[in-house]
Write a protein that holds these residues in place. Sequence first.
Motif, short mmCIF file in Angstrom:
data_model
loop_
_atom_site.label_atom_id
_atom_site.label_comp_id
_atom_site.label_asym_id
_atom_site.label_seq_id
_atom_site.Cartn_x
_atom_site.Cartn_y
_atom_site.Cartn_z
N UNK A 103 31.81 -7.12 5.35
CA UNK A 103 32.09 -7.08 6.79
C UNK A 103 30.77 -6.88 7.52
N UNK A 104 30.77 -7.18 8.78
CA UNK A 104 29.54 -7.08 9.57
C UNK A 104 29.68 -5.93 10.55
N UNK A 105 28.78 -4.97 10.45
CA UNK A 105 28.73 -3.87 11.41
C UNK A 105 27.29 -3.77 11.89
N UNK A 106 27.09 -3.00 12.95
CA UNK A 106 25.73 -2.84 13.45
C UNK A 106 24.83 -2.15 12.42
N UNK A 107 25.43 -1.53 11.41
CA UNK A 107 24.64 -0.80 10.43
C UNK A 107 24.16 -1.65 9.26
N UNK A 108 24.74 -2.83 9.09
CA UNK A 108 24.37 -3.63 7.92
C UNK A 108 23.91 -5.04 8.27
N UNK A 109 23.49 -5.22 9.51
CA UNK A 109 23.00 -6.54 9.93
C UNK A 109 21.62 -6.80 9.35
N UNK A 110 21.46 -7.98 8.76
CA UNK A 110 20.16 -8.39 8.25
C UNK A 110 19.34 -9.15 9.29
N UNK A 111 20.03 -9.94 10.11
CA UNK A 111 19.34 -10.73 11.14
C UNK A 111 20.17 -10.74 12.42
N UNK A 112 19.47 -10.65 13.55
CA UNK A 112 20.08 -10.74 14.86
C UNK A 112 19.54 -11.96 15.60
N UNK A 113 20.41 -12.55 16.42
CA UNK A 113 19.93 -13.53 17.38
C UNK A 113 19.44 -12.80 18.63
N UNK A 114 18.94 -13.57 19.59
CA UNK A 114 18.39 -12.98 20.81
C UNK A 114 19.42 -12.85 21.91
N UNK A 115 20.58 -13.46 21.74
CA UNK A 115 21.66 -13.27 22.68
C UNK A 115 21.80 -14.37 23.71
N UNK A 116 23.02 -14.47 24.25
CA UNK A 116 23.31 -15.39 25.34
C UNK A 116 24.21 -14.67 26.33
N UNK A 117 23.93 -14.84 27.61
CA UNK A 117 24.62 -14.08 28.65
C UNK A 117 25.91 -14.78 29.07
N UNK A 118 26.98 -14.00 29.08
CA UNK A 118 28.27 -14.47 29.59
C UNK A 118 28.61 -13.62 30.81
N UNK A 119 28.86 -14.29 31.92
CA UNK A 119 29.24 -13.59 33.14
C UNK A 119 30.58 -14.14 33.61
N UNK A 120 31.54 -13.24 33.78
CA UNK A 120 32.87 -13.62 34.21
C UNK A 120 33.12 -13.01 35.58
N UNK A 121 33.32 -13.85 36.57
CA UNK A 121 33.56 -13.36 37.92
C UNK A 121 35.07 -13.24 38.16
N UNK A 122 35.43 -12.18 38.87
CA UNK A 122 36.87 -11.95 39.10
C UNK A 122 37.29 -12.48 40.47
#
Length: 122
Positions: A103-122
């Motif tokens: 399973x993947x948890x923040x404690x056993x991650x070997x590699x991370x991506x840099x992220x992509x922003x999601x913005x949801x307007x209400x």
Amino acid sequence: QVQLVESGGGLVQAGESLRLSCAASERTFRTYAIGWFRQAPGKEREFVAHISWSGGGTAYADSVRGRFTISRDNAKNTVYLQMNSLKAEDTAVYYCAASLGVVVTTLNVDYWGKGTLVTVSS
């Protein structure tokens, strides 16, 4: 070394959909379980979903279960996160992560991506 690149983020209205992609640089990607995490402003990074190396096992956070679907195409070295019925509280930077764990948890991650922003307007 596995490089992960997320894409597909953007600005949408509540109720709409987005599909995020996580593309990997190496064929060894297919041996890794992949997780999606998100981090909203002022909050800790939290688990969203993960998928096993084969694609046969998936898990979701309670907050997204039934709305988000994770899948992978190992031939394309890519994992997807289909996000439907988006809510304002889904607004965050979304990261994909690779782990050799079951399973993947923040404690056993070997590699991370840099992220992509999601913005949801209400």
